[in-house]
Motif scaffolding. Structure first.
Motif, PDB file in Angstrom:
ATOM      1  N   LEU A  66       0.773  -1.089   0.384  1.00  0.00           N
ATOM      2  CA  LEU A  66      -0.062  -0.102  -0.011  1.00  0.00           C
ATOM      3  C   LEU A  66       1.365   1.600   0.188  1.00  0.00           C
TER       4      LEU A  66
ATOM      5  N   PRO B  84      -0.042   5.577  -0.150  1.00  0.00           N
ATOM      6  CA  PRO B  84      -0.660   6.751   0.394  1.00  0.00           C
ATOM      7  C   PRO B  84      -0.971   7.472  -0.746  1.00  0.00           C
TER       8      PRO B  84
ATOM      9  N   PRO C 273     -10.853  10.028   1.906  1.00  0.00           N
ATOM     10  CA  PRO C 273     -10.097   8.773   2.335  1.00  0.00           C
ATOM     11  C   PRO C 273     -10.482   7.701   1.515  1.00  0.00           C
TER      12      PRO C 273
ATOM     13  N   ALA D  76      -6.769   7.600  -0.681  1.00  0.00           N
ATOM     14  CA  ALA D  76      -6.269   8.250  -0.017  1.00  0.00           C
ATOM     15  C   ALA D  76      -5.134   7.091  -0.132  1.00  0.00           C
ATOM     16  N   GLU D  77      -5.668   5.947  -0.679  1.00  0.00           N
ATOM     17  CA  GLU D  77      -4.076   5.159  -0.781  1.00  0.00           C
ATOM     18  C   GLU D  77      -4.221   3.925  -2.012  1.00  0.00           C
TER      19      GLU D  77
ATOM     20  N   TRP E 229       4.418   8.265   5.081  1.00  0.00           N
ATOM     21  CA  TRP E 229       2.764   8.055   5.649  1.00  0.00           C
ATOM     22  C   TRP E 229       2.447   8.928   6.461  1.00  0.00           C
TER      23      TRP E 229
END
Lengths: 257, 497
Positions: B368, B370, B376, B379-380, B398
């Motif tokens: 993962l 960012p 939200p 956001a990844e 992050w």
């Protein structure tokens, strides 16, 4: 003329003072394989470690299940907290292998739990069987610090046994299997946990602080079960028992409506 | 000359390039200033120096650098069509052919292609004459001796265009050209009108061959520039093989053949293709991707074995495979690192595990990362595992300034029904979600997350972190402000651990 004391002098390899200790060591070494204490991850909480054989054994699978279907995130959080504790102790990365349809952790959520998302590898597989194959391959590779399998069914006996065998040997990782709620069949898991959400700790202003879980150790090889309310300290990467402050009704367990 | 000018080595004018020729140094290339003085390529340098009164700058010729520059130009021209071949000795070596058959439509037709090519060359300060005709010989004649810098001969009309060109345009040696001129045959048309027999007796086959090639009566194969170092090997079997172990052994042997070549080039294979040709003519190709450049035959064999394991009966060997070919389809530079004696770095083993999982399950390890987004759920993102060390990797760290985020986030908020909340902006008190009544024991918020103005749709959201009486922690948001006529919509967006 020989000095009689030379005859009674003990062999240098055998410490004379610790005969009982040596006997105990021999007993452990010669005893059944699962009685031998292997490497373990201490949870840093005496109340918990006393129930476990020195901590969570590294290598054999540990099973975590939510108490109710709605507690899935709590069980995932508990399992990831254990991974975070392991990653804090050793360098390396963690692997999360997930069956389809199961919620995967959110990167920012991992960071909020104290687990560096950059040290987490994700593998989305096509089913439980593939999860077990991936975990087995990762166990054999011995290059990761923690493994977490998210399965849709459970840990059946045969894959459990295979994981057990793959985990034997030096330098094993922490292996956790997270299954959904429900009654799981008996398997080769070293410990079986059942986790439910518990009202969170409060900070000074009454806000929600660290997460709390109600963790029940249902089965533990070479240990005994137990039931605790645990609080996760993300900065110290350790579990702790909630402080029983007078004002903290949720933790004290009293003041129920 | 162009090469020197582009390299900034020709600041002065007049400038000439001289090379060893018969009777000493002779001029081979001139710039515009030198041409204005009346100089010609081929003149002896000594005579030129005596003849002209101004100082002439002379540089030595460098045929190797010229050839390298032509090769670079050919590689560049490969963008127009794959079949590019540089001029050989017969054409004088200062140009190239592009076989645009079947590729001109990509540039909007032949005329547009010619314009584009000439324009780009001009912008690159490369003086060029371009011509497009049916045959390489015709195109060369028009480009070298045609009336304009840019000529497009329509299909079938090349012969008409060529008739008026001098016979030198046919790529003949100077002796033949002089001989033809003595006979009064100065134009290609005149040569074409002559009876062929006497011509062949007098000058040999060459003029007729070149004439036929230019007019398209005889084919002229061009040798295209070799593709840049292909790494491949193949092995044929007299007795067809069918067992998995044999295929794996063959792959190992092929990789062992390729590995030294890769090593010389300092490369490793990032992707491989194993082609299995069955006796009955069917071919099967297995693509094998690697997480990092690799050239170890054992590892490749292990991956092939895992891949065949996964295929199982899907790999139908029939009566056996008679040819096994291994091609490196993508390469990457191998960085040699100093290893620790007796300990393989963990990254190597993770890479091997990633490859093994990719072959065994057909799935890639991801990590993962960012992403800069307010929303939200956006956001990844997942990046394929690249073997970078997480502690030192250049991936973005992050952010740690965010308020707590849930452990599980839904791609889309799940509607919460029957929400009881204090208007206009109070936290929810009670709501129904996933067929269950939730009573809020504690709420934190709101955290307002604005929509991204550069994306359409969506308004600001007010997020609340709530804890139910049962102890479950959820992340709810109110979509947009509360309005008197429209009750606010609430959604559950994530679950905290």
């Amino acid at each position: 003329m020989r000095n009689p004391s030379t005859r009674t002098r003990p062999d240098p390899g055998i410490p004379s003072a610790g005969i009982p200790a040596r006997l105990a060591a021999l007993r452990t070494a010669l005893g059944p394989a699962d009685r031998r204490p292997g490497p373990a991850l201490p949870l840093g909480l005496p109340a918990l470690d006393a129930h476990l054989p020195g901590g969570l054994a590294l290598g054999p699978p540990h099973e975590v299940a939510p108490a109710e279907p709605a507690d899935g995130a709590a069980a995932l959080g508990f399992a990831l907290a254990l991974c975070a504790r392991r990653l804090d102790a050793v360098p390396g990365e963690a692997l999360i292998a997930a069956a389809p349809g199961l919620p995967l952790p959110h990167g920012h959520g991992l960071a909020a739990l104290g687990l560096d998302p950059r040290r987490v590898l994700l593998l989305e597989t096509g089913g439980d069987a593939e999860v077990f194959r991936a975990l087995e391959a990762a166990l054999h590779a011995r290059c990761l610090a923690a493994l977490l399998g998210l399965v849709g069914g459970g840990l059946p006996l045969k894959p459990g046994r295979r994981l057990h065998l793959a985990g034997e040997g030096p330098d094993p990782p922490l292996l956790l299997v997270l299954r959904p709620a429900g009654l799981g069949p008996p398997n080769g898991a070293a410990t079986r946990w059942r986790v439910a959400s518990a009202p969170a700790a409060r900070d000074r202003f009454g806000g929600i602080a660290g997460p709390r879980w109600r963790a029940r150790l249902e089965r533990c090889r070479n240990g005994r079960g137990g039931d605790w309310t645990l609080e996760w300290d993300r900065d110290a990467r350790r579990l702790r028992l909630p402080e029983r402050l007078a004002g903290d009704a949720a933790a004290a367990g009293g003041a129920r409506p | 000359m162009t090469r020197l000018r582009r390299a900034g080595l020709a600041p002065e004018s007049p400038l000439a390039v001289a090379a060893d020729g018969p009777g000493g140094l002779r001029l081979v290339a001139l710039d515009a200033g030198a041409r204005a003085l009346g100089l010609r390529p081929g003149e002896p340098l000594g005579r030129v120096r005596a003849r002209i009164g101004v100082p002439l700058h002379v540089r030595p010729a460098d045929p190797e650098a010229d050839a390298a520059a032509l090769l670079r130009l050919c590689r560049w021209a490969g963008g127009y069509a794959p079949g590019v071949s540089p001029f050989g000795p017969a054409e004088g070596g200062h140009g190239l052919y592009i076989d645009v058959a079947g590729a001109s439509h990509l540039r909007g037709g032949e005329a547009a292609l010619l314009d584009d090519l000439a324009g780009r060359l001009a912008r690159g300060d490369v003086p060029a004459r371009v011509a497009l005709a049916d045959t390489p010989g015709g195109a060369f004649a028009l480009a070298a001796h045609g009336p304009a810098d840019r000529i497009l001969a329509p299909p079938g009309a090349a012969a008409m265009h060529l008739r008026d060109l001098p016979v030198a345009a046919l790529r003949l040696d100077p002796g033949t050209v002089a001989g033809l001129r003595r006979l009064g045959l100065r134009r290609i048309g005149a040569l074409d009108d002559q009876p062929r027999g006497p011509l062949a007796r007098r000058f040999g086959e060459a003029p007729l061959l070149r004439l036929d090639q230019a007019l398209g009566r005889r084919p002229e194969p061009l040798a295209p520039l070799a593709a840049p170092d292909a790494f491949a090997a193949a092995r044929g079997f007299l007795d067809p093989i069918g067992r998995q172990a044999d295929v794996v052994a063959a792959a190992r042997g092929l990789m062992a053949e390729i590995a030294p070549r890769l090593e010389r080039a300092g490369l490793g294979a990032c992707a491989l293709r194993l082609a299995l040709h069955r006796v009955d003519g069917l071919a099967r190709a297995l693509d094998i991707g690697l997480s990092r450049p690799e050239r170890c035959p054992e590892r490749v064999a292990a991956l092939v074995s895992l891949r065949l394991d996964r295929l199982g009966a899907g790999l139908d060997a029939g009566f056996g495979f008679e040819t096994v070919a291994l091609t490196v389809t993508a390469t990457g530079a191998v960085t040699v690192r100093q290893g620790v004696l007796g300990a393989e770095p963990a990254g190597e083993r993770v890479g091997a595990l990633a490859d093994a999982l990719a072959q065994r399950l057909g799935r890639r390890l991801v990590r993962l990362a960012p992403r800069e987004s307010h929303r939200p759920e956006r956001a990844e993102r997942a990046l394929p595992w690249d073997g970078a060390d997480p502690s030192t990797s250049a991936t973005a760290p992050w952010p740690d300034h965010l308020p707590p985020r849930p452990l599980v986030i839904f791609a889309q908020g799940e509607p919460a029904r029957d929400v009881l909340a204090a208007a206009p902006d109070g936290p929810p008190r009670r709501f129904r979600w996933r067929a269950r009544e939730h009573r809020v024991a504690r709420a934190e918020g709101p955290e307002r997350i604005a929509a991204e103005w550069w994306r359409a749709g969506g308004g600001p959201r007010d997020y609340y972190r709530i804890e139910c009486e049962a102890g479950r922690r959820l992340w709810l948001y109110r979509d947009g402000p509360h309005a008197p006529d429209r009750p606010a919509a609430w959604y559950v967006h994530g679950i905290f651990p």
